[in-house]
Every structure is written in C-alpha cells, then in structure tokens.
Design a protein around this motif. Structure first.
Motif, PDB file in Angstrom:
ATOM      1  N   UNK A   9      -8.665  -6.148  -4.884  1.00 29.04           N
ATOM      2  CA  UNK A   9      -7.841  -5.307  -4.805  1.00 29.04           C
ATOM      3  C   UNK A   9      -6.584  -5.771  -3.780  1.00 29.04           C
ATOM      4  N   UNK A  10      -5.506  -4.748  -3.583  1.00 27.24           N
ATOM      5  CA  UNK A  10      -4.633  -5.200  -2.751  1.00 27.24           C
ATOM      6  C   UNK A  10      -5.093  -5.106  -1.336  1.00 27.24           C
ATOM      7  N   UNK A  11      -4.619  -5.984  -0.727  1.00 25.66           N
ATOM      8  CA  UNK A  11      -4.945  -5.984   0.807  1.00 25.66           C
ATOM      9  C   UNK A  11      -3.701  -5.636   1.850  1.00 25.66           C
ATOM     10  N   UNK A  12      -3.838  -4.671   2.793  1.00 28.65           N
ATOM     11  CA  UNK A  12      -2.939  -4.077   3.680  1.00 28.65           C
ATOM     12  C   UNK A  12      -2.629  -5.128   4.777  1.00 28.65           C
ATOM     13  N   UNK A  75       9.022  -3.501   4.186  1.00 27.76           N
ATOM     14  CA  UNK A  75       7.991  -3.885   3.586  1.00 27.76           C
ATOM     15  C   UNK A  75       7.973  -4.772   2.422  1.00 27.76           C
ATOM     16  N   UNK A  76       6.867  -5.426   1.840  1.00 25.03           N
ATOM     17  CA  UNK A  76       7.015  -6.579   0.845  1.00 25.03           C
ATOM     18  C   UNK A  76       5.749  -6.584   0.245  1.00 25.03           C
ATOM     19  N   UNK A  77       5.764  -6.843  -0.802  1.00 26.13           N
ATOM     20  CA  UNK A  77       4.456  -6.884  -1.987  1.00 26.13           C
ATOM     21  C   UNK A  77       4.422  -8.147  -2.342  1.00 26.13           C
ATOM     22  N   UNK A  78       3.199  -8.894  -2.261  1.00 22.30           N
ATOM     23  CA  UNK A  78       2.966 -10.111  -2.763  1.00 22.30           C
ATOM     24  C   UNK A  78       1.978 -10.223  -3.628  1.00 22.30           C
ATOM     25  N   UNK A  79       2.427 -10.462  -4.904  1.00 24.04           N
ATOM     26  CA  UNK A  79       1.576 -10.584  -6.066  1.00 24.04           C
ATOM     27  C   UNK A  79       0.868 -11.661  -6.081  1.00 24.04           C
ATOM     28  N   UNK A  80      -0.216 -11.831  -6.721  1.00 19.56           N
ATOM     29  CA  UNK A  80      -1.047 -12.910  -7.064  1.00 19.56           C
ATOM     30  C   UNK A  80      -0.170 -13.990  -8.012  1.00 19.56           C
ATOM     31  N   UNK A  87      -3.409 -10.549  -3.288  1.00 17.09           N
ATOM     32  CA  UNK A  87      -2.401  -9.471  -3.490  1.00 17.09           C
ATOM     33  C   UNK A  87      -2.085  -8.783  -2.197  1.00 17.09           C
ATOM     34  N   UNK A  88      -0.952  -8.575  -1.524  1.00 16.47           N
ATOM     35  CA  UNK A  88      -0.790  -8.184  -0.460  1.00 16.47           C
ATOM     36  C   UNK A  88       0.447  -7.058  -0.313  1.00 16.47           C
ATOM     37  N   UNK A  89       0.190  -5.990   0.676  1.00 14.59           N
ATOM     38  CA  UNK A  89       1.317  -5.198   0.902  1.00 14.59           C
ATOM     39  C   UNK A  89       1.524  -5.487   2.328  1.00 14.59           C
ATOM     40  N   UNK A  90       2.763  -5.948   2.712  1.00  8.57           N
ATOM     41  CA  UNK A  90       2.881  -6.217   4.033  1.00  8.57           C
ATOM     42  C   UNK A  90       3.687  -5.424   4.548  1.00  8.57           C
ATOM     43  N   UNK A  91       3.476  -4.758   5.829  1.00  9.47           N
ATOM     44  CA  UNK A  91       4.271  -3.580   6.290  1.00  9.47           C
ATOM     45  C   UNK A  91       4.907  -4.429   7.797  1.00  9.47           C
ATOM     46  N   UNK A  92       6.247  -4.570   7.504  1.00  6.04           N
ATOM     47  CA  UNK A  92       6.872  -5.367   8.542  1.00  6.04           C
ATOM     48  C   UNK A  92       7.599  -4.370   9.568  1.00  6.04           C
ATOM     49  N   UNK A 126      11.261 -23.890   5.612  1.00  4.84           N
ATOM     50  CA  UNK A 126      10.820 -23.252   4.260  1.00  4.84           C
ATOM     51  C   UNK A 126      10.489 -21.691   4.712  1.00  4.84           C
ATOM     52  N   UNK A 127      10.967 -20.661   4.384  1.00  4.72           N
ATOM     53  CA  UNK A 127      10.833 -19.413   4.769  1.00  4.72           C
ATOM     54  C   UNK A 127      10.198 -18.591   3.561  1.00  4.72           C
ATOM     55  N   UNK A 128       9.227 -17.747   4.080  1.00  2.00           N
ATOM     56  CA  UNK A 128       8.714 -16.690   3.110  1.00  2.00           C
ATOM     57  C   UNK A 128       9.517 -15.863   2.543  1.00  2.00           C
ATOM     58  N   UNK A 129       9.174 -15.540   1.312  1.00  2.00           N
ATOM     59  CA  UNK A 129      10.198 -14.587   0.520  1.00  2.00           C
ATOM     60  C   UNK A 129      10.421 -13.237   1.341  1.00  2.00           C
ATOM     61  N   UNK A 130      11.881 -12.923   1.378  1.00  2.00           N
ATOM     62  CA  UNK A 130      12.131 -11.658   1.789  1.00  2.00           C
ATOM     63  C   UNK A 130      12.159 -11.577   3.359  1.00  2.00           C
ATOM     64  N   UNK A 131      11.992 -12.777   3.910  1.00  2.00           N
ATOM     65  CA  UNK A 131      12.085 -12.672   5.325  1.00  2.00           C
ATOM     66  C   UNK A 131      13.502 -12.414   6.216  1.00  2.00           C
ATOM     67  N   UNK A 132      14.287 -12.924   5.557  1.00  2.00           N
ATOM     68  CA  UNK A 132      15.510 -12.743   6.126  1.00  2.00           C
ATOM     69  C   UNK A 132      15.991 -11.222   5.991  1.00  2.00           C
ATOM     70  N   UNK A 133      15.701 -10.577   4.869  1.00  2.00           N
ATOM     71  CA  UNK A 133      15.980  -9.037   4.717  1.00  2.00           C
ATOM     72  C   UNK A 133      15.155  -8.361   5.976  1.00  2.00           C
TER      73      UNK A 133
END
Length: 144
Positions: A9-12, A75-80, A87-92, A126-133
């Motif tokens: 299941x997704x991880x917060x 926030x960003x969702x990382x799908x497998x 599968x992660x939901x990351x609250x930044x 190398x930057x993780x996706x969505x980092x700049x935003x």
C-alpha cells in the motif's frame, strides 16, 4: 543481504526544503530509493506521528539540523516503476534552518547549499522528479 520488501500500500512520507542564508539544502541519497539523486531530507511518517513530528525527526536523523517548519510547499506521488518498488505520497514543507551544521547519516553521502534560482542550470546533478517545483514553492512561502 536480504532484499527490502516493499509494503503493498502507499507509504506517507515528508521532506523539507530547508533554507539558510538564501540557499536551500540538497542531499544525495546513498541507497535506494533514488540512490545517487539529490533531493530534500525526509522520510516515512511513523504510525501515530504528526507530519511535523515526522519531519523534525527525519531531518534530525538524516542531517542533524534543527529547523523551523513554515508550511506545506507541495506534494508528490511516486508510483512503483518496477515490481517490488515502493509507492509514496511525499508531503514537502518549507523550513528555515535554526541550528547545527549538517552531519549526514548513512542514508546520505553528500549535501550542498544551492541558490534556488540556480537549480535549472545544475546539469551535473541528478535531481529527483518535481524537486525544482517544490523548492520554488517553498521559497515563495518563505517570502524570499
């Protein structure tokens, strides 16, 4: 070494765009997920923790820094991407550095304080996706 078994299941998770003297802290992951990529310090929220408690704990564990949390930057969702991936939901969150110098744990192998406006020109990192935003949103929250 046994392979890490991912939950079904997704991880917060939480992360912090930590600002100090007009620069934001980027850390490089030393292991999966995102090994070799620069990102923001953070990690999973444990059962019973508030998002702010988890963020303060994770930042302390990974970097040793003390921070003041300002607000949710995005926030960003990382799908497998493959079988066995998480599968992660990351609250930044936007945060300000308040004390101590970076002392990385074994999850990280490098850090850099970067001017947010320079993120687009960092072709060698190398930057993780969505980092700049997320960083730009956090920068706006801080009124910088």
């Amino acid at each position: 070494m046994a392979a890490v078994v991912q939950p079904t299941h997704p991880q917060l998770a939480v992360s912090a765009a930590i600002f100090r003297d007009g620069k934001v802290l980027l850390v490089r992951r030393a292991r999966s997920p995102a090994k070799g990529f620069y990102s923001l310090p953070g990690g999973r929220v444990e059962f019973g923790e508030s998002l702010h408690q988890a963020l303060s704990r994770e930042v302390d564990e990974e970097t040793g820094l003390e921070i003041e949390i300002i607000g949710l930057a995005g926030w960003r969702e990382v799908l497998p991407a493959a079988a066995g991936a998480g599968h992660y939901l990351i609250m930044s969150f936007a945060a300000r550095w308040t004390a101590k110098e970076p002392a990385l744990n074994d999850e990280l192998d490098d850090y850099r304080w970067i001017v947010p406006d320079a993120l687009g020109s960092l072709c060698d990192l190398k930057l993780t996706g969505g980092l700049e935003e997320v960083i730009l949103s956090a920068h706006r929250l801080l009124g910088a």
